[in-house]
Enzyme design. Structure first.
Site, PDB file in Angstrom:
ATOM      1  N   ASP A 163       0.820  -1.205   0.000  1.00  0.00           N
ATOM      2  CA  ASP A 163       0.000   0.000   0.000  1.00  0.00           C
ATOM      3  C   ASP A 163       0.852   1.252   0.000  1.00  0.00           C
ATOM      4  OD1 ASP A 163      -1.870   1.937   0.391  1.00  0.00           O
ATOM      5  OD2 ASP A 163      -2.419   1.320   2.411  1.00  0.00           O
TER       6      ASP A 163
ATOM      7  N   ASP B  85      -3.991   7.635  -7.114  1.00  0.00           N
ATOM      8  CA  ASP B  85      -4.217   6.458  -6.271  1.00  0.00           C
ATOM      9  C   ASP B  85      -4.622   5.257  -7.114  1.00  0.00           C
ATOM     10  OD1 ASP B  85      -4.822   4.693  -4.223  1.00  0.00           O
ATOM     11  OD2 ASP B  85      -6.789   5.550  -3.863  1.00  0.00           O
TER      12      ASP B  85
END
Length: 447
Positions: A115, A328
């Site tokens: 992440d 993102d």
């Protein structure tokens, strides 16, 4: 009993639930300080047949709908972001890619969520006060000769926002938006990225959380999170001497993994991550003092056909006058504030000559009838500072049901996110030293 630490929240900006295949630039079996080597890894989408999370009983459109709904779940946690340490807010919703690594000496394989919207890396460790189920054996630090705990007086202990100290060991705690949590000892260990050949990339002294008390809604296949964000304790910054602040990725279109099970996305580090060649455009990477984890860009406008719509918006997540949109790849859809989206939709609809239809799910605002999964849509250009990124129809429209194609940019309140559908078939490079993000149109199935 839980360690009494100062808790902090995390928000996943670039979430990779990914399996790794590694190819090395050199023949070295480990990377030491000041190495100029680079390495490339395969990113396996969570819904790919190669993923342990793959559910063959789900229809392709069901998997798409699940990914779309995750976009809004992620956006809601961005907006609830309350910054009080170097970290921010994450919810461990099923993420988009998985990452296979090995940890310790001798190396033990494990599978974790990678992440780039999180900084602290953590995995489950024995002895467990409470641990959730995982595929691989839980890591036992007593069996590793390279494992070390971090002392309470060490600088890194303060940098993770910890106030806990037990037997002179620095403690950590992470609390997630859905009340999942992990706590344990801040430690250091050797992380190894294994290839299908005999070569390995081993990097010693990586700071991570050895989680002894973990619970919540984490996927049962995973053992923790690999933090690739922009903060100090991110593994990207910890590997800075090896990768010189450079990583890049190339995401394949969704349909490629379903029609060709061998097609994969890739992530590159170090020398392998440099994006060069004709057609490359670069835009400043903006870091917010409050949210140094996240990767912000400045969007100045979007052109639909021959009309440019200025984007006048200041992100509430960033104190900087620039940096108004988060890039993102963990969010599938691109989300834009309502007022701007309304103007964008009007201009788009006026430019398309096709039969408009309602989306049965009620999620998408602009949908059209299509017999072959495509429509004649106008060109969209995202104008970032110094970088015009031309988006093809595969970046902005997708088939969400049989005979139905929908626009994959949607409105949201107080948030702007450049999602992964818009990033497909671009080689996107992050240079944290030069503070820029580069885009190169690329057939990612061949990269």
């Amino acid at each position: 009993m839980k360690i009494n630490t100062k808790s902090f929240n995390l928000v996943p900006t670039l979430v990779f639930l990914a399996l790794f295949h590694l190819s090395l630039v050199s023949c070295n079996k480990s990377i030491g300080s000041h190495s100029a080597n680079g390495f490339t890894l395969d990113l396996i989408h969570r819904d790919s047949p190669l993923s342990p999370l793959y559910n063959p009983s789900n229809a392709p459109y069901d998997r798409l709908q699940n990914a779309f709904q995750r976009s809004f779940s992620r956006a809601s946690f961005f907006k609830k972001n309350s910054i009080n340490t170097i970290q921010s807010t994450i919810v461990p919703i099923p993420s988009e890619y998985l990452m296979k690594i090995s940890i310790g000496t001798p190396a033990i394989d494990t599978l974790a969520i990678a992440d780039t919207g999180s900084d602290l890396t953590w995995i489950q460790c024995e002895p467990c006060v409470e641990c959730f189920k995982q595929m691989a054996p839980i890591f036992n630090p007593k069996n590793s000769s390279s494992y070390k705990t971090i002392g309470c007086k060490e600088k890194i202990c303060q940098e993770v926002g910890s106030s806990a100290c037990k037997n002179s060991i620095c403690g950590y705690e992470v609390t997630y938006g859905d009340h999942s949590e992990t706590s344990g000892d801040l430690s250091s260990e050797t992380f190894t990225f294994a290839s299908n050949s005999s070569q390995n990339v081993s990097i010693p002294n990586i700071i991570f959380g050895c989680g002894h008390d973990n619970g919540g809604t984490f996927p049962n296949t995973t053992s923790g999170i690999i933090g690739l964000g922009g903060g100090t304790v991110s593994i990207v910054n910890q590997m800075n001497q090896e990768i010189k602040g450079k990583f890049s990725y190339c995401l394949i279109p969704l349909e490629s993994s379903s029609t060709n099970s061998n097609a994969t996305s890739h992530i590159n580090f170090g020398d392998s991550a440099i994006v060069t060649g004709p057609g490359v455009v670069s835009t400043p990477l903006i870091k917010s003092e409050e949210t140094e984890t996240f990767y912000f860009l400045t969007l100045e406008g979007i052109t639909v056909g021959n009309k440019t719509l200025p984007f006048k918006y200041s992100s509430k997540l960033s104190s900087n006058d620039q940096g108004n949109i988060i890039i993102d790849s963990g969010t599938t859809l691109t989300l834009l504030p309502f007022e701007f989206y309304s103007d964008l939709e009007k201009q788009l609809v006026a430019s398309i000559n096709a039969t408009r239809k309602d989306d049965p799910s009620g999620l998408f605002k602009v949908c059209y009838e299509s017999k072959n999964g495509t429509i004649d849509a106008p060109k969209l250009v995202a104008h970032f500072t110094n970088a015009d990124v031309e988006l093809s129809p595969i970046n902005t429209f997708t088939q969400v049901a049989e005979g139905l194609v929908c626009f994959t940019i949607l409105p949201e309140v107080d948030i702007a996110i450049f999602g992964n559908l818009a990033q497909r078939n671009f080689l996107i490079g992050y240079d944290l030293v030069a503070k820029k993000v580069s885009f190169l149109p690329t057939d990612c199935t061949k990269h």
